[in-house]
Scaffold this active site. Structure first.
Site, mmCIF file in Angstrom:
data_model
loop_
_atom_site.group_PDB
_atom_site.id
_atom_site.type_symbol
_atom_site.label_atom_id
_atom_site.label_comp_id
_atom_site.label_asym_id
_atom_site.label_seq_id
_atom_site.Cartn_x
_atom_site.Cartn_y
_atom_site.Cartn_z
ATOM 1 N N GLU A 69 44.930 19.951 59.712
ATOM 2 C CA GLU A 69 44.405 19.401 60.964
ATOM 3 C C GLU A 69 42.901 19.353 60.797
ATOM 4 O OE1 GLU A 69 43.191 20.906 65.216
ATOM 5 O OE2 GLU A 69 45.197 21.568 64.674
ATOM 6 N N GLU A 111 33.355 12.703 64.084
ATOM 7 C CA GLU A 111 33.311 13.819 65.014
ATOM 8 C C GLU A 111 31.994 14.572 64.891
ATOM 9 O OE1 GLU A 111 36.014 17.760 66.098
ATOM 10 O OE2 GLU A 111 35.865 17.075 64.014
ATOM 11 N N CYS A 125 39.247 21.384 68.779
ATOM 12 C CA CYS A 125 39.703 20.187 68.076
ATOM 13 C C CYS A 125 40.090 19.082 69.051
ATOM 14 C CB CYS A 125 40.874 20.528 67.165
ATOM 15 S SG CYS A 125 42.190 21.464 67.972
ATOM 16 N N GLY A 127 40.522 22.742 60.063
ATOM 17 C CA GLY A 127 39.093 22.751 59.793
ATOM 18 C C GLY A 127 38.530 21.346 59.704
ATOM 19 N N SER A 128 37.563 21.170 58.831
ATOM 20 C CA SER A 128 36.845 19.902 58.736
ATOM 21 C C SER A 128 37.616 18.870 57.921
ATOM 22 C CB SER A 128 35.478 20.121 58.085
ATOM 23 O OG SER A 128 35.623 20.457 56.709
ATOM 24 N N GLY A 141 39.653 19.689 54.486
ATOM 25 C CA GLY A 141 41.082 19.394 54.556
ATOM 26 C C GLY A 141 41.503 18.337 53.560
#
Length: 525
Positions: free
Chosen positions: A267, A392, A303, A243-244, A248
């Site tokens: 991740e 991101e 991702c 996730g984000s 995370g």
């Protein structure tokens, strides 16, 4: 084929449970309408019972043979396939993803389960090492020492928003943990609770049918509180998350603050830089088509989306950027997985567009509640000065980084934060520069790609899907491929143990026929 009714309850081992009358609902992103039924939010007591049941299952499940675990996982794949069109339809309702994408993802999910079944059955993943005794060695005798990996304990898995099957309830984290011998408690992603229940019930059905211990799998619904209770529970020994960065990192910090800290394998996304070298500029149309197709795939919700394009300023590079901008501007806006993700993307695009060092090169026509592709541009110096430009934007947004020279391009690559992937597009005459760039990328990414694009992660033995922070919390491991099982294990050594007291993998005779190192020599004898 009979459709299964949805309960909207927790799956605590082999039983359903509903303590609360507070509900979450799936939402159809194409219409904004809530989907029925509501799914009860797990109580603190339900989370506790799920983990306690997993703790009770662990001593039995972790000591089951690889063959038994393999049969269980193959049965899960069969039960998922048996859900047929009902599963596909529910995933489409809750995510807005097209049928072909979901059918393909179901195939990948079942293939992963069968792959990890093979890993469990074959058994060499335990990395057995044997040093035989040398009683006559001087000045001191050498004892018999044997070492292998064993399961950690109950694992908490968080379902991902962008892969409702392959990175969720029965996805790679769950499959690899079950293969290692770890019971799993899954927190369903709030965006697809119906999908999660259907998959969870398939796992429970497989567990019952194969004689697995009650508690080998549980599923709970809820938001951040439920996730925090799960990670904080003393019975949980490791966490898998996709996730984000914000979420995370929060889970990793929470796990580190426990009385017994535990590993969190998060991740957390990546901008996956693509470096274009001068020799690659021969066919600009093909280059622009390849990059823009990768950028726009799945409305940019991967991702491995290639969010940064790096090159040296030249007439050819300017033409390439222009062609990419044209293709992105001509693309139709897309529906994202949920409105929260869409709002986050639109806000990020708006903020970046106002950045004084950023220029908008091309943007698709906006549509209410949808994501439009956009191409931004900045200089190499500005990119290195402002770390926010490396953040991101989860969606179809690209940032072009214009470098004044090859030397500056290498500086930019060396200045990158940790990434899942780094790509080099090269041609004849680029070998020396490509070698330098590849060397710099190796220190920043988990996978270096030559003349390809990062979207599309092959599930195979050699895959590395992980990278230095902030791409993941632990870049030593992968969440895709056979090596993903190593996250859920720890080494134990036996010294001077009689043969009967050893795990089968370490006993004389090697009855399992696995690969072992005996006195540092690899073999199967």
């Amino acid at each position: 084929m009979m459709n299964l009714p949805l309960f909207g309850s927790q799956l605590i081992g082999f039983k359903t449970s509903r303590d609360n009358e507070e509900f979450i609902y799936g939402v159809d992103p194409t219409t904004g309408k809530e989907l029925q039924p509501g799914f009860a939010i797990a109580s603190h007591g339900e989370v506790d019972r799920a983990v306690l049941r997993a703790e009770g299952a662990f001593p039995v499940y972790s000591r089951m043979s690889g063959a038994m675990r393999g049969r269980f996982m193959r049965r899960i794949a069969e039960e998922l396939e048996a859900l047929g069109d009902q599963l596909i339809a529910r995933v489409m309702q809750e995510t807005g993803l097209p049928e072909a994408r979901i059918v393909g993802e179901r195939g990948r999910t079942c293939a992963q389960l069968r792959m990890f079944a093979e890993v469990a059955e074959e058994g060499s993943w335990v990395d057995a090492r044997i040093d035989l005794a040398q009683p006559d060695r001087l000045p001191l005798p050498k004892p018999d020492i044997r070492r292998m990996l064993v399961a950690l304990g109950p694992v908490a898995v968080f379902g991902a928003s962008n892969f409702p099957l392959a990175f969720s309830v029965a996805g790679g984290d769950t499959a690899s943990a079950l293969a290692a011998g770890c019971p799993v408690v899954v927190k369903a992603h709030p965006s697809h609770p119906g999908t999660s229940e259907l998959v969870g019930r398939a796992i429970v059905k497989a567990a019952v049918g194969e004689g697995m211990p009650d508690g080998v799998f549980s599923l709970v619904h809820g938001g951040a509180d439920v996730g925090e209770w799960l990670v904080s529970h003393r019975g949980v020994k490791a966490v898998g998350f996709t996730g984000s960065l914000k979420a995370g990192r929060a889970l990793a910090d929470l796990a580190a603050q426990r009385a017994e800290p535990i590993p969190v394998f998060s991740e957390m996304g990546s901008v996956n830089p693509v470096v274009v070298l001068p020799g690659a500029m021969g066919d600009l149309e093909a280059l622009a088509s390849g990059y823009s197709a990768s950028l726009l795939m799945g409305v940019g919700q991967f991702c491995t989306n290639p969010g940064v394009l790096i090159g040296v300023e030249s007439e050819a590079f300017d033409q390439l950027v222009g062609k990419i901008a044209e293709k992105v501007a001509a693309a139709e806006p897309g529906i994202m997985l949920n409105q929260g993700i869409c709002n986050g993307y639109l806000q990020g695009v708006s903020e970046r567009g106002k950045h004084e060092a950023v220029e908008v090169k091309g943007m698709a026509v906006a549509a209410p509640g949808m994501a439009s592709g956009v191409v931004f541009s900045t200089s190499g110096q500005d990119f290195m000065v402002d770390s926010s430009l490396q953040a991101e934007l989860f969606g179809p947004a690209a940032l072009v980084v214009r470098c004044s020279s090859a030397e500056e391009l290498i500086e930019v690559v060396r200045d990158l934060e940790g990434q899942l992937t780094g790509t080099i597009l090269m041609g004849d005459g680029d070998e020396e520069l490509a070698g330098t760039v590849a060397s710099a990328l190796r220190d920043r990414v988990g996978r270096v790609i030559f003349n390809g694009y990062p979207t599309g992660v092959e599930v195979c033995d050699a895959m590395q899907h992980g990278g230095p922070y902030p791409a993941t919390t632990d870049g030593r491991f992968t969440s895709v491929g056979r090596a993903a099982i190593l996250r859920w294990a720890r080494p134990v050594a036996w010294q001077g143990a009689p043969d009967w007291a050893l795990p089968e993998e370490l006993r004389d005779g090697n009855t399992r026929g696995i690969w072992r190192r005996v006195d540092a020599v690899l073999g199967r004898e």
